[in-house]
Design a protein around this motif. Structure first.
Motif, PDB file in Angstrom:
ATOM      1  N   ASP A  89       0.824  -1.208   0.000  1.00 29.93           N
ATOM      2  CA  ASP A  89       0.000   0.000   0.000  1.00 29.93           C
ATOM      3  C   ASP A  89       0.864   1.266   0.000  1.00 29.93           C
ATOM      4  N   THR A  90       2.164   1.096   0.103  1.00 27.18           N
ATOM      5  CA  THR A  90       3.064   2.247   0.080  1.00 27.18           C
ATOM      6  C   THR A  90       2.968   2.972  -1.252  1.00 27.18           C
ATOM      7  N   ALA A  91       2.687   4.273  -1.193  1.00 25.36           N
ATOM      8  CA  ALA A  91       2.489   5.063  -2.403  1.00 25.36           C
ATOM      9  C   ALA A  91       2.224   6.512  -2.003  1.00 25.36           C
ATOM     10  N   VAL A  92       2.171   7.366  -3.005  1.00 31.36           N
ATOM     11  CA  VAL A  92       1.651   8.720  -2.804  1.00 31.36           C
ATOM     12  C   VAL A  92       0.151   8.660  -3.083  1.00 31.36           C
ATOM     13  N   TYR A  93      -0.625   9.149  -2.155  1.00 28.96           N
ATOM     14  CA  TYR A  93      -2.082   9.117  -2.265  1.00 28.96           C
ATOM     15  C   TYR A  93      -2.596  10.494  -2.661  1.00 28.96           C
ATOM     16  N   TYR A  94      -3.480  10.501  -3.662  1.00 29.24           N
ATOM     17  CA  TYR A  94      -4.000  11.746  -4.219  1.00 29.24           C
ATOM     18  C   TYR A  94      -5.515  11.821  -4.057  1.00 29.24           C
ATOM     19  N   CYS A  95      -5.972  12.999  -3.742  1.00 30.81           N
ATOM     20  CA  CYS A  95      -7.380  13.308  -3.713  1.00 30.81           C
ATOM     21  C   CYS A  95      -7.786  13.825  -5.087  1.00 30.81           C
ATOM     22  N   TYR A  96      -8.998  13.503  -5.498  1.00 28.28           N
ATOM     23  CA  TYR A  96      -9.480  13.848  -6.843  1.00 28.28           C
ATOM     24  C   TYR A  96     -10.925  14.326  -6.753  1.00 28.28           C
ATOM     25  N   ALA A  97     -11.265  15.282  -7.588  1.00 28.86           N
ATOM     26  CA  ALA A  97     -12.652  15.739  -7.669  1.00 28.86           C
ATOM     27  C   ALA A  97     -13.011  15.996  -9.127  1.00 28.86           C
ATOM     28  N   ARG A  98     -14.248  15.681  -9.458  1.00 30.38           N
ATOM     29  CA  ARG A  98     -14.760  15.966 -10.800  1.00 30.38           C
ATOM     30  C   ARG A  98     -16.011  16.826 -10.665  1.00 30.38           C
ATOM     31  N   SER A  99     -16.034  17.871 -11.447  1.00 30.30           N
ATOM     32  CA  SER A  99     -17.171  18.782 -11.367  1.00 30.30           C
ATOM     33  C   SER A  99     -18.274  18.371 -12.343  1.00 30.30           C
ATOM     34  N   ARG A 100     -19.425  18.992 -12.175  1.00 33.39           N
ATOM     35  CA  ARG A 100     -20.550  18.732 -13.075  1.00 33.39           C
ATOM     36  C   ARG A 100     -20.243  19.197 -14.493  1.00 33.39           C
ATOM     37  N   GLU A 101     -19.292  20.122 -14.625  1.00 34.73           N
ATOM     38  CA  GLU A 101     -18.867  20.594 -15.951  1.00 34.73           C
ATOM     39  C   GLU A 101     -17.753  19.715 -16.516  1.00 34.73           C
ATOM     40  N   ASP A 102     -17.475  18.590 -15.812  1.00 40.93           N
ATOM     41  CA  ASP A 102     -16.449  17.626 -16.225  1.00 40.93           C
ATOM     42  C   ASP A 102     -15.049  18.210 -16.164  1.00 40.93           C
ATOM     43  N   ASN A 103     -14.818  19.130 -15.201  1.00 35.63           N
ATOM     44  CA  ASN A 103     -13.462  19.564 -14.901  1.00 35.63           C
ATOM     45  C   ASN A 103     -12.877  18.614 -13.857  1.00 35.63           C
ATOM     46  N   HIS A 104     -11.563  18.388 -13.940  1.00 27.04           N
ATOM     47  CA  HIS A 104     -10.894  17.441 -13.061  1.00 27.04           C
ATOM     48  C   HIS A 104      -9.879  18.186 -12.201  1.00 27.04           C
ATOM     49  N   TYR A 105      -9.870  17.857 -10.913  1.00 24.54           N
ATOM     50  CA  TYR A 105      -8.989  18.538  -9.969  1.00 24.54           C
ATOM     51  C   TYR A 105      -8.232  17.502  -9.148  1.00 24.54           C
ATOM     52  N   TRP A 106      -6.981  17.837  -8.829  1.00 27.94           N
ATOM     53  CA  TRP A 106      -6.132  16.946  -8.036  1.00 27.94           C
ATOM     54  C   TRP A 106      -5.507  17.694  -6.872  1.00 27.94           C
ATOM     55  N   GLY A 107      -5.292  16.978  -5.780  1.00 23.64           N
ATOM     56  CA  GLY A 107      -4.505  17.509  -4.690  1.00 23.64           C
ATOM     57  C   GLY A 107      -3.029  17.289  -4.977  1.00 23.64           C
ATOM     58  N   GLN A 108      -2.197  17.731  -4.046  1.00 25.07           N
ATOM     59  CA  GLN A 108      -0.748  17.657  -4.249  1.00 25.07           C
ATOM     60  C   GLN A 108      -0.182  16.303  -3.866  1.00 25.07           C
ATOM     61  N   GLY A 109      -0.971  15.486  -3.166  1.00 21.63           N
ATOM     62  CA  GLY A 109      -0.518  14.155  -2.779  1.00 21.63           C
ATOM     63  C   GLY A 109       0.043  14.106  -1.377  1.00 21.63           C
ATOM     64  N   THR A 110      -0.111  12.950  -0.736  1.00 23.36           N
ATOM     65  CA  THR A 110       0.467  12.729   0.586  1.00 23.36           C
ATOM     66  C   THR A 110       1.076  11.334   0.613  1.00 23.36           C
ATOM     67  N   GLN A 111       2.272  11.240   1.156  1.00 25.94           N
ATOM     68  CA  GLN A 111       3.014   9.978   1.146  1.00 25.94           C
ATOM     69  C   GLN A 111       2.526   9.055   2.262  1.00 25.94           C
ATOM     70  N   VAL A 112       2.271   7.813   1.899  1.00 22.31           N
ATOM     71  CA  VAL A 112       1.968   6.761   2.867  1.00 22.31           C
ATOM     72  C   VAL A 112       3.023   5.679   2.710  1.00 22.31           C
ATOM     73  N   THR A 113       3.696   5.375   3.807  1.00 18.94           N
ATOM     74  CA  THR A 113       4.722   4.344   3.795  1.00 18.94           C
ATOM     75  C   THR A 113       4.371   3.291   4.829  1.00 18.94           C
ATOM     76  N   VAL A 114       4.278   2.039   4.384  1.00 20.54           N
ATOM     77  CA  VAL A 114       3.956   0.929   5.281  1.00 20.54           C
ATOM     78  C   VAL A 114       5.206   0.060   5.393  1.00 20.54           C
ATOM     79  N   SER A 115       5.809   0.108   6.561  1.00 26.80           N
ATOM     80  CA  SER A 115       7.077  -0.597   6.753  1.00 26.80           C
ATOM     81  C   SER A 115       7.318  -0.846   8.228  1.00 26.80           C
ATOM     82  N   SER A 116       7.990  -1.949   8.510  1.00 29.07           N
ATOM     83  CA  SER A 116       8.354  -2.246   9.892  1.00 29.07           C
ATOM     84  C   SER A 116       9.757  -1.722  10.189  1.00 29.07           C
TER      85      SER A 116
END
Length: 116
Positions: A89-116
Motif C-alpha cells: 500500500d506504500t504510495a503517494v495518495y492523491y485526492c481527486y474531484a470531478r465537477s458537473r462541468e467535467d473539470n478534473h482537480y487533483w490535490g498535491q498528494g500525501t506519502q503513505v509508507t507501510v514498513s516495519s
C-alpha cells in the motif's frame, strides 16, 4: 475552480491504520464526485475509491474491506480510512474531484509508507 489539500499520510507498520483527509475549497457546489488515487514508485496512478455527491461509493478490489471512503459535507472534507495496511500500500495518495462541468482537480498528494 476547486482546490484540494490532502493530509494524514505518514509511516505506519504493517497491519496498522491511517486516515487521510482531503479538504476542498472553492467551487464546492460544482463537485459531482470525489475519490482517492495512489501512485507507487514507477507505477501508474490507480483509482482506489470514489464517492458521489449522493453518497454512493465504489472501491477497487484490492482495498475492499480494508479502506473506507466517506465525506463530511459540513466540513467540505473527504476521508479515506485505511486499515490492515500492507507494504504494497506504500504510495503517494492523491485526492481527486470531478465537477458537473467535467473539470478534473487533483490535490498535491500525501506519502503513505507501510514498513516495519
Amino acid at each position: 475552480q476547486v482546490q484540494l489539500v490532502e493530509s494524514g499520510g505518514g509511516l505506519v507498520q504493517p497491519g496498522g491504520s491511517l486516515r487521510l483527509s482531503c479538504a476542498a475549497s472553492g467551487s464546492i457546489f460544482s463537485i459531482k464526485a470525489m475519490g482517492w488515487y495512489r501512485q507507487a514508485p514507477g507505477g501508474p496512478r490507480e483509482m482506489l475509491a470514489a464517492i458521489t455527491s449522493g453518497g454512493d461509493t465504489d472501491y477497487v478490489d484490492s482495498v475492499k474491506g480494508r479502506f473506507t471512503i466517506s465525506r463530511d459535507n459540513a466540513k467540505n472534507t473527504m476521508y479515506l480510512q485505511m486499515n490492515s495496511l500492507k507494504p504494497e500500500d506504500t504510495a503517494v495518495y492523491y485526492c481527486y474531484a470531478r465537477s458537473r462541468e467535467d473539470n478534473h482537480y487533483w490535490g498535491q498528494g500525501t506519502q503513505v509508507t507501510v514498513s516495519s
